[in-house]
Design an enzyme around this catalytic site. Sequence first.
Site, PDB file in Angstrom:
ATOM      1  N   GLY A  85       0.812  -1.217   0.000  1.00 44.18           N
ATOM      2  CA  GLY A  85       0.000   0.000   0.000  1.00 44.18           C
ATOM      3  C   GLY A  85       0.838   1.256   0.000  1.00 44.18           C
ATOM      4  O   GLY A  85       0.342   2.357  -0.229  1.00 44.18           O
ATOM      5  N   ARG A  86       2.101   1.096   0.315  1.00 45.98           N
ATOM      6  CA  ARG A  86       2.965   2.291   0.323  1.00 45.98           C
ATOM      7  C   ARG A  86       4.393   1.943  -0.079  1.00 45.98           C
ATOM      8  O   ARG A  86       5.301   2.729   0.156  1.00 45.98           O
ATOM      9  CB  ARG A  86       2.954   2.918   1.701  1.00 45.98           C
ATOM     10  CG  ARG A  86       3.361   1.951   2.790  1.00 45.98           C
ATOM     11  CD  ARG A  86       3.686   2.725   4.010  1.00 45.98           C
ATOM     12  NE  ARG A  86       3.820   1.845   5.157  1.00 45.98           N
ATOM     13  CZ  ARG A  86       4.265   2.257   6.311  1.00 45.98           C
ATOM     14  NH1 ARG A  86       4.613   3.510   6.456  1.00 45.98           N
ATOM     15  NH2 ARG A  86       4.367   1.430   7.319  1.00 45.98           N
ATOM     16  N   ASP A 118      -2.286   6.693   3.152  1.00 39.47           N
ATOM     17  CA  ASP A 118      -1.768   7.774   2.299  1.00 39.47           C
ATOM     18  C   ASP A 118      -0.565   7.347   1.462  1.00 39.47           C
ATOM     19  O   ASP A 118      -0.017   8.143   0.702  1.00 39.47           O
ATOM     20  CB  ASP A 118      -1.403   8.995   3.167  1.00 39.47           C
ATOM     21  CG  ASP A 118      -0.337   8.669   4.208  1.00 39.47           C
ATOM     22  OD1 ASP A 118       0.151   7.516   4.230  1.00 39.47           O
ATOM     23  OD2 ASP A 118      -0.006   9.562   5.006  1.00 39.47           O
ATOM     24  N   ASP A 245       1.355 -11.582   6.724  1.00 37.71           N
ATOM     25  CA  ASP A 245       1.855 -10.708   5.657  1.00 37.71           C
ATOM     26  C   ASP A 245       3.205 -10.107   6.032  1.00 37.71           C
ATOM     27  O   ASP A 245       3.831  -9.440   5.202  1.00 37.71           O
ATOM     28  CB  ASP A 245       0.846  -9.592   5.338  1.00 37.71           C
ATOM     29  CG  ASP A 245       0.396  -8.837   6.570  1.00 37.71           C
ATOM     30  OD1 ASP A 245      -0.039  -9.485   7.537  1.00 37.71           O
ATOM     31  OD2 ASP A 245       0.497  -7.601   6.580  1.00 37.71           O
ATOM     32  N   ASN A 246       3.637 -10.324   7.253  1.00 42.76           N
ATOM     33  CA  ASN A 246       4.947  -9.816   7.672  1.00 42.76           C
ATOM     34  C   ASN A 246       5.930 -10.954   7.884  1.00 42.76           C
ATOM     35  O   ASN A 246       6.892 -10.811   8.632  1.00 42.76           O
ATOM     36  CB  ASN A 246       4.807  -8.993   8.953  1.00 42.76           C
ATOM     37  CG  ASN A 246       4.039  -7.703   8.717  1.00 42.76           C
ATOM     38  OD1 ASN A 246       3.968  -7.208   7.590  1.00 42.76           O
ATOM     39  ND2 ASN A 246       3.442  -7.165   9.760  1.00 42.76           N
ATOM     40  N   ASP A 255       9.681  -6.239   7.874  1.00 38.49           N
ATOM     41  CA  ASP A 255       8.692  -5.309   8.433  1.00 38.49           C
ATOM     42  C   ASP A 255       8.972  -4.954   9.884  1.00 38.49           C
ATOM     43  O   ASP A 255       8.428  -5.551  10.816  1.00 38.49           O
ATOM     44  CB  ASP A 255       7.259  -5.844   8.242  1.00 38.49           C
ATOM     45  CG  ASP A 255       6.738  -5.473   6.863  1.00 38.49           C
ATOM     46  OD1 ASP A 255       7.563  -5.097   6.011  1.00 38.49           O
ATOM     47  OD2 ASP A 255       5.524  -5.536   6.631  1.00 38.49           O
TER      48      ASP A 255
HETATM   49  P1  AMP Z   1       1.925  -3.230   8.124  1.00 41.95           P
HETATM   50  O1  AMP Z   1       1.101  -3.214   9.376  1.00 41.95           O
HETATM   51  O2  AMP Z   1       2.928  -2.105   8.040  1.00 41.95           O
HETATM   52  O3  AMP Z   1       2.573  -4.544   7.870  1.00 41.95           O
HETATM   53  O4  AMP Z   1       0.937  -2.943   6.927  1.00 41.95           O
HETATM   54  C1  AMP Z   1      -0.232  -3.666   6.714  1.00 41.95           C
HETATM   55  C2  AMP Z   1      -0.861  -3.244   5.416  1.00 41.95           C
HETATM   56  O5  AMP Z   1      -1.203  -1.865   5.433  1.00 41.95           O
HETATM   57  C3  AMP Z   1       0.001  -3.434   4.181  1.00 41.95           C
HETATM   58  O6  AMP Z   1      -0.825  -3.780   3.112  1.00 41.95           O
HETATM   59  C4  AMP Z   1       0.588  -2.065   3.987  1.00 41.95           C
HETATM   60  O7  AMP Z   1       1.004  -1.834   2.671  1.00 41.95           O
HETATM   61  C5  AMP Z   1      -0.585  -1.172   4.362  1.00 41.95           C
HETATM   62  N1  AMP Z   1      -0.158   0.150   4.822  1.00 41.95           N
HETATM   63  C6  AMP Z   1       0.509   0.455   5.938  1.00 41.95           C
HETATM   64  N2  AMP Z   1       0.712   1.778   6.044  1.00 41.95           N
HETATM   65  C7  AMP Z   1       0.164   2.343   4.940  1.00 41.95           C
HETATM   66  C8  AMP Z   1       0.049   3.690   4.465  1.00 41.95           C
HETATM   67  N3  AMP Z   1       0.520   4.723   5.157  1.00 41.95           N
HETATM   68  N4  AMP Z   1      -0.577   3.858   3.292  1.00 41.95           N
HETATM   69  C9  AMP Z   1      -1.077   2.833   2.593  1.00 41.95           C
HETATM   70  N5  AMP Z   1      -1.003   1.557   2.988  1.00 41.95           N
HETATM   71  C10 AMP Z   1      -0.386   1.305   4.155  1.00 41.95           C
HETATM   72 MG    MG Z   2       3.685  -5.343   6.517  1.00 44.12          MG
END
Ligand code: AMP
Ligand code: MG
Length: 487
Positions: A85-86, A118, A245-246, A255
Amino acid sequence: MNPGSYASLPERFFARVQPTPVAAPRLIKLNHALASDLDLDLSGRDAPALAQLFSGNVLPPGSVPIAMAYAGHQFGHFVAQLGDGRAILIGEMRDRAGVPRDIQLKGCGRTPYSRGGDGRAALGPVLREYLVSEAMHALGIPATRSLAAVTTGESVQREAMLPGAILTRVAASHVRVGTFEYFAARGDAAGTKILADYVIDRHYPQCAHEKSPYLALLKRVVSRQAALIARWMNVGFIHGVMNTDNMAVSGETIDFGPCAFMDAFDPATVFSSIDAHGRYAYANQPNAALWNLARFAETLLPLIEADTQRAIGAATEVLATFETLFNDCWLDGMRCKLGLSTAEPADRQLAEDLLKAMHRNQADFTLSFRALCAAARGGEGDGPVREEFRNSPDYDEWAQRWRARISREAMTAESRAESMQEANPAYIPRNHRVEQVIVAAVERGDFGPFEELSQVLAAPYVERAAYASYAAAPQPQERVLQTFCGT
Ligand code: AMP
Ligand code: MG
């Protein structure tokens, strides 16, 4: 740079995207050692040009930017659509050993998988990921690497307005357990098979020659994860958000959201602000990993055998090996930490009893083991370990057993002490130090502390007088009890 092998997979595996340009990128860190490992030719590029490159404002020739699709179990709940997502995978480079490495920009704008987000990253989490991922690597623990960090000159809205930043992440690959779940959950058997073949080809080529390649793949991933988590446990690392996913199928730590290292030893330690029930507490990490591996195994069942019951039987057998694999790796690590070069049946008990005593006495995990290296030289050296224990006779009692145990080995005290220093780091990314670095950078634009901590962590096993304070545990008022993933 080459476009990357993942971009040649079918279109449903990813989305083609472009980084969203940022206003005023500024290079805050370039990892020269890693750049040279990647044979990266940056000659003729000054800091502003490098900032353009590592912000995604300018893509290197040959790059084919994509966002990878994946799903995942987050805190036990399945989410069918996650994905980058980013983060944007800009391509692949071969390192000096000839191994292809993914190059990804994290925080470079929205993608079709951003959901409400974002697409950006705040400076604090970028600095944390940089420091901790590089510290893990220097500790000898498989981890994704950090090649560069830039600030964007833009703000991101989190709990407050914060400076934005982008991290360049380098990984053996970014395929996660959640990537497999993405296809399996859609009933896309062909996709799962393409992905499994890709992973075998990229990470575990020997599997292709085995009788049951996909069962062999499961075995390899189980064994890499068992070894990885054992290494985490051996250094007091707490990942914080071990969602499927991590978890990278390559066996690299990936991550670095709310991750942190433990100070005083307590198996129940949790730092992550979003882990209310301690699902990913220090001592639960082996269980969490096994749970994730079971989700991975489920995705492979149709590939393992057409007969579901038989596939389940075979996969269950492989999963059942995790515990022994983990315990053996963990014990190997503990033997190194305790300076034992041979194996005796009572070693596990000896190691566990030390940890129990450390817990009862609120001893600092890293300092106690490091001080034990000096104690290995003889009784005189016990002072600093005793100081870690509130009730020092608790340590003395254990040390008597330890001395009796090491006396049965031929090794000299000096070489034992030296080998122990290679297993017990003096420096870890202490949470309070990481926080101090973040505060200095975010509130004062001062990257001096970040730079210095990077230097300290680059050689964690070598004590340097100038850095003595970095080995210290936090003062009570410095202790950081919570970390945030900063998404
Ligand atoms: P995470 O908790 O960092 O492993 O992220 C979980 C999911 O949320 C993944 O699909 C990331 O790409 C998405 N994600 C986390 N932060 C953002 C952000 N600021 N904008 C868009 N997607 C995000
Ligand atoms: Mg992640």
